[in-house]
Design a protein around this motif. Structure first.
Motif, mmCIF file in Angstrom:
data_model
loop_
_atom_site.group_PDB
_atom_site.id
_atom_site.type_symbol
_atom_site.label_atom_id
_atom_site.label_comp_id
_atom_site.label_asym_id
_atom_site.label_seq_id
_atom_site.Cartn_x
_atom_site.Cartn_y
_atom_site.Cartn_z
ATOM 1 N N GLY A 9 46.170 78.963 54.436
ATOM 2 C CA GLY A 9 45.205 78.103 55.090
ATOM 3 C C GLY A 9 44.129 78.866 55.839
ATOM 4 O O GLY A 9 43.599 78.388 56.825
ATOM 5 N N GLY A 10 43.811 80.074 55.422
ATOM 6 C CA GLY A 10 42.761 80.858 56.070
ATOM 7 C C GLY A 10 43.258 81.793 57.155
ATOM 8 O O GLY A 10 42.504 82.617 57.656
ATOM 9 N N MET A 11 44.510 81.674 57.575
ATOM 10 C CA MET A 11 45.030 82.530 58.641
ATOM 11 C C MET A 11 45.074 83.997 58.215
ATOM 12 O O MET A 11 44.857 84.883 59.024
ATOM 13 N N HIS A 12 45.363 84.226 56.962
ATOM 14 C CA HIS A 12 45.397 85.601 56.481
ATOM 15 C C HIS A 12 44.031 86.257 56.656
ATOM 16 O O HIS A 12 43.934 87.395 57.130
ATOM 17 N N LEU A 13 42.974 85.560 56.333
ATOM 18 C CA LEU A 13 41.614 86.071 56.489
ATOM 19 C C LEU A 13 41.277 86.292 57.961
ATOM 20 O O LEU A 13 40.676 87.303 58.328
ATOM 21 N N ILE A 14 41.701 85.382 58.816
ATOM 22 C CA ILE A 14 41.423 85.509 60.255
ATOM 23 C C ILE A 14 42.097 86.750 60.819
ATOM 24 O O ILE A 14 41.505 87.495 61.604
ATOM 25 N N TRP A 15 43.348 87.016 60.424
ATOM 26 C CA TRP A 15 44.033 88.206 60.916
ATOM 27 C C TRP A 15 43.357 89.488 60.438
ATOM 28 O O TRP A 15 43.291 90.462 61.179
ATOM 29 N N TRP A 16 42.854 89.513 59.214
ATOM 30 C CA TRP A 16 42.116 90.680 58.738
ATOM 31 C C TRP A 16 40.860 90.899 59.566
ATOM 32 O O TRP A 16 40.539 92.043 59.928
ATOM 33 N N ILE A 17 40.176 89.830 59.890
ATOM 34 C CA ILE A 17 38.957 89.950 60.713
ATOM 35 C C ILE A 17 39.302 90.470 62.099
ATOM 36 O O ILE A 17 38.611 91.343 62.640
ATOM 37 N N ILE A 18 40.392 89.971 62.675
ATOM 38 C CA ILE A 18 40.815 90.432 64.007
ATOM 39 C C ILE A 18 41.154 91.919 63.972
ATOM 40 O O ILE A 18 40.734 92.681 64.849
ATOM 41 N N TRP A 19 41.915 92.368 62.972
ATOM 42 C CA TRP A 19 42.274 93.777 62.871
ATOM 43 C C TRP A 19 41.056 94.676 62.670
ATOM 44 O O TRP A 19 40.955 95.740 63.280
ATOM 45 N N ILE A 20 40.142 94.253 61.822
ATOM 46 C CA ILE A 20 38.933 95.055 61.590
ATOM 47 C C ILE A 20 38.094 95.140 62.859
ATOM 48 O O ILE A 20 37.577 96.206 63.214
ATOM 49 N N ALA A 21 37.979 94.028 63.578
ATOM 50 C CA ALA A 21 37.218 94.035 64.835
ATOM 51 C C ALA A 21 37.888 94.944 65.860
ATOM 52 O O ALA A 21 37.216 95.691 66.584
ATOM 53 N N PHE A 22 39.208 94.909 65.929
ATOM 54 C CA PHE A 22 39.944 95.752 66.873
ATOM 55 C C PHE A 22 39.757 97.235 66.557
ATOM 56 O O PHE A 22 39.496 98.045 67.441
ATOM 57 N N ILE A 23 39.869 97.595 65.302
ATOM 58 C CA ILE A 23 39.697 98.998 64.900
ATOM 59 C C ILE A 23 38.255 99.451 65.142
ATOM 60 O O ILE A 23 38.016 100.564 65.624
ATOM 61 N N ALA A 24 37.284 98.604 64.848
ATOM 62 C CA ALA A 24 35.884 98.947 65.111
ATOM 63 C C ALA A 24 35.658 99.124 66.604
ATOM 64 O O ALA A 24 34.947 100.039 67.031
ATOM 65 N N TRP A 25 36.265 98.277 67.410
ATOM 66 C CA TRP A 25 36.110 98.383 68.869
ATOM 67 C C TRP A 25 36.665 99.718 69.364
ATOM 68 O O TRP A 25 36.076 100.357 70.233
ATOM 69 N N ILE A 26 37.781 100.165 68.815
ATOM 70 C CA ILE A 26 38.374 101.440 69.230
ATOM 71 C C ILE A 26 37.411 102.599 68.956
ATOM 72 O O ILE A 26 37.249 103.488 69.782
ATOM 73 N N PHE A 27 36.754 102.579 67.803
ATOM 74 C CA PHE A 27 35.883 103.697 67.446
ATOM 75 C C PHE A 27 34.501 103.610 68.068
ATOM 76 O O PHE A 27 33.815 104.617 68.207
#
Length: 72
Positions: A9-27
């Motif tokens: 139901g789209g949750m898989h896509l939302i979690w990928w976006i959250i992880w990518i945003a988190f990793i980008a924020w770290i760098f």
């Protein structure tokens, strides 16, 4: 239920976006973080800054510079 058929139901896509945003924020976090190790200034750098701010005269700057360079 769709969950068991492999649809999230789209949750898989939302979690990928959250992880990518988190990793980008770290760098790409700002460099002026409190408690971050900073480069120590040597006495000559401090002297140059004081002269640039107008805290000391040219004579004081030259005299202090000679003293600092003779100690090295």
């Amino acid at each position: 239920m769709h969950f068991y058929e492999g649809h999230f139901g789209g949750m898989h896509l939302i979690w990928w976006i959250i992880w990518i945003a988190f990793i980008a924020w770290i760098f790409f976090i700002p460099t002026d973080i409190p408690y971050q190790k900073t480069k120590k200034e040597n006495p000559l750098d401090i002297l140059k800054k004081r002269f640039a701010k107008g805290e000391i005269s040219k004579e004081e700057y030259e005299e202090s510079k000679k003293v600092l360079k003779s100690n090295n």
